[in-house]
Scaffold this motif. Structure first.
Motif, PDB file in Angstrom:
ATOM      1  N   ARG A   1       0.828  -1.203   0.000  1.00 14.80           N
ATOM      2  CA  ARG A   1       0.000   0.000   0.000  1.00 14.80           C
ATOM      3  C   ARG A   1       0.868   1.261   0.000  1.00 14.80           C
ATOM      4  O   ARG A   1       0.624   2.201  -0.744  1.00 14.80           O
ATOM      5  N   VAL A   2       1.916   1.255   0.825  1.00 17.23           N
ATOM      6  CA  VAL A   2       2.815   2.404   0.907  1.00 17.23           C
ATOM      7  C   VAL A   2       3.524   2.628  -0.437  1.00 17.23           C
ATOM      8  O   VAL A   2       3.600   3.756  -0.931  1.00 17.23           O
ATOM      9  N   VAL A   3       4.018   1.552  -1.047  1.00 19.94           N
ATOM     10  CA  VAL A   3       4.739   1.678  -2.322  1.00 19.94           C
ATOM     11  C   VAL A   3       3.792   2.122  -3.445  1.00 19.94           C
ATOM     12  O   VAL A   3       4.129   3.014  -4.227  1.00 19.94           O
ATOM     13  N   ILE A   4       2.600   1.527  -3.502  1.00 19.53           N
ATOM     14  CA  ILE A   4       1.635   1.919  -4.538  1.00 19.53           C
ATOM     15  C   ILE A   4       1.240   3.379  -4.368  1.00 19.53           C
ATOM     16  O   ILE A   4       1.161   4.131  -5.343  1.00 19.53           O
ATOM     17  N   ALA A   5       1.018   3.799  -3.120  1.00 10.53           N
ATOM     18  CA  ALA A   5       0.662   5.199  -2.868  1.00 10.53           C
ATOM     19  C   ALA A   5       1.814   6.125  -3.251  1.00 10.53           C
ATOM     20  O   ALA A   5       1.592   7.186  -3.847  1.00 10.53           O
ATOM     21  N   ALA A   6       3.050   5.722  -2.930  1.00 12.17           N
ATOM     22  CA  ALA A   6       4.205   6.551  -3.279  1.00 12.17           C
ATOM     23  C   ALA A   6       4.376   6.623  -4.797  1.00 12.17           C
ATOM     24  O   ALA A   6       4.660   7.698  -5.343  1.00 12.17           O
ATOM     25  N   LEU A   7       4.194   5.507  -5.489  1.00 13.77           N
ATOM     26  CA  LEU A   7       4.253   5.523  -6.957  1.00 13.77           C
ATOM     27  C   LEU A   7       3.170   6.421  -7.541  1.00 13.77           C
ATOM     28  O   LEU A   7       3.398   7.140  -8.510  1.00 13.77           O
ATOM     29  N   ALA A   8       1.989   6.398  -6.946  1.00 13.56           N
ATOM     30  CA  ALA A   8       0.875   7.214  -7.446  1.00 13.56           C
ATOM     31  C   ALA A   8       1.156   8.704  -7.289  1.00 13.56           C
ATOM     32  O   ALA A   8       0.646   9.516  -8.058  1.00 13.56           O
ATOM     33  N   ARG A   9       1.960   9.071  -6.275  1.00  9.31           N
ATOM     34  CA  ARG A   9       2.272  10.491  -6.064  1.00  9.31           C
ATOM     35  C   ARG A   9       3.344  11.013  -7.014  1.00  9.31           C
ATOM     36  O   ARG A   9       3.537  12.213  -7.137  1.00  9.31           O
ATOM     37  N   LEU A  10       4.046  10.097  -7.698  1.00  6.29           N
ATOM     38  CA  LEU A  10       5.024  10.527  -8.692  1.00  6.29           C
ATOM     39  C   LEU A  10       4.282  11.033  -9.927  1.00  6.29           C
ATOM     40  O   LEU A  10       3.145  10.653 -10.176  1.00  6.29           O
ATOM     41  N   SER A  11       4.958  11.854 -10.698  1.00  5.67           N
ATOM     42  CA  SER A  11       4.354  12.288 -11.961  1.00  5.67           C
ATOM     43  C   SER A  11       4.290  11.082 -12.902  1.00  5.67           C
ATOM     44  O   SER A  11       4.992  10.085 -12.701  1.00  5.67           O
ATOM     45  N   ASP A  12       3.453  11.179 -13.918  1.00  3.25           N
ATOM     46  CA  ASP A  12       3.358  10.090 -14.892  1.00  3.25           C
ATOM     47  C   ASP A  12       4.726   9.796 -15.501  1.00  3.25           C
ATOM     48  O   ASP A  12       5.098   8.645 -15.679  1.00  3.25           O
ATOM     49  N   LYS A  13       5.487  10.843 -15.824  1.00  4.80           N
ATOM     50  CA  LYS A  13       6.815  10.684 -16.417  1.00  4.80           C
ATOM     51  C   LYS A  13       7.734   9.901 -15.488  1.00  4.80           C
ATOM     52  O   LYS A  13       8.417   8.976 -15.908  1.00  4.80           O
TER      53      LYS A  13
END
Length: 171
Positions: free
Chosen positions: A109-121
């Motif tokens: 959950r933490v990793v998916i949330a952190a990935l989601a906060r990155l820009s698409d690029k």
């Protein structure tokens, strides 16, 4: 004299060589195995309909799959807004040990949330790097120069590392 390979022969070869990596990448990008399967299928359908120009078929397949996932994410967000924020399905593995399962789910959950906060690029660059793409291929997929891919990756990885520090006592 041997016959020249057809687009179907080439697509079959590309499917056998790249489908598993493409699907794995798209699951990580989307967080949803069904969306990933649809995106991978769409990439190969488009390959048959409109083959890419040039030798970068692998990068082209990943770019088509990425675009499909990003568009399906936008569609899902619009749908959620229209349906007044109903919940979304998440991906989880069946835990072997209940405690380890809870811990793994929290980390995921933490990793998916952190990935989601990155820009698409940034997200696309990190996930493509994980799949072994060259900087040139990543640059083409995210629309930047080859020279700036390294900087993009370093900044994205540093940001991801800051946002995914795990406190063992808290888990």
């Amino acid at each position: 004299m041997t016959a020249r390979p057809t687009i179907v022969d080439r697509a079959t070869e590309l499917f056998e060589n790249h489908h598993d990596a493409l699907y794995r990448y798209l699951v990580r990008l989307s967080g949803d195995p069904d969306v990933a399967a649809d995106a991978a299928q769409e990439a190969f359908v488009r390959l048959l309909q409109r083959p890419p120009l040039g030798p970068a078929e692998r990068a082209w397949l990943f770019k088509v799959g990425t675009n499909y996932v990003l568009e399906s994410r936008r569609t899902a967000a619009r749908r959620r807004r229209l349906l007044d924020g109903r919940g979304e399905r998440t991906m989880a593995d069946a835990p072997r040990d209940p405690h380890a399962g809870v811990e793994a789910d929290e980390r995921r959950r933490v990793v998916i949330a952190a990935l989601a906060r990155l820009s698409d690029k940034e997200r696309v660059a990190i996930l493509m790097r994980e799949e072994g793409f060259a900087h040139r291929e990543i640059a083409e997929a995210v629309g930047t120069t080859t020279g700036s891919v390294g900087t993009l990756l370093v900044r994205a990885l540093e940001r991801l590392a800051r946002e995914t520090t795990f406190d063992r006592d808290a888990l």
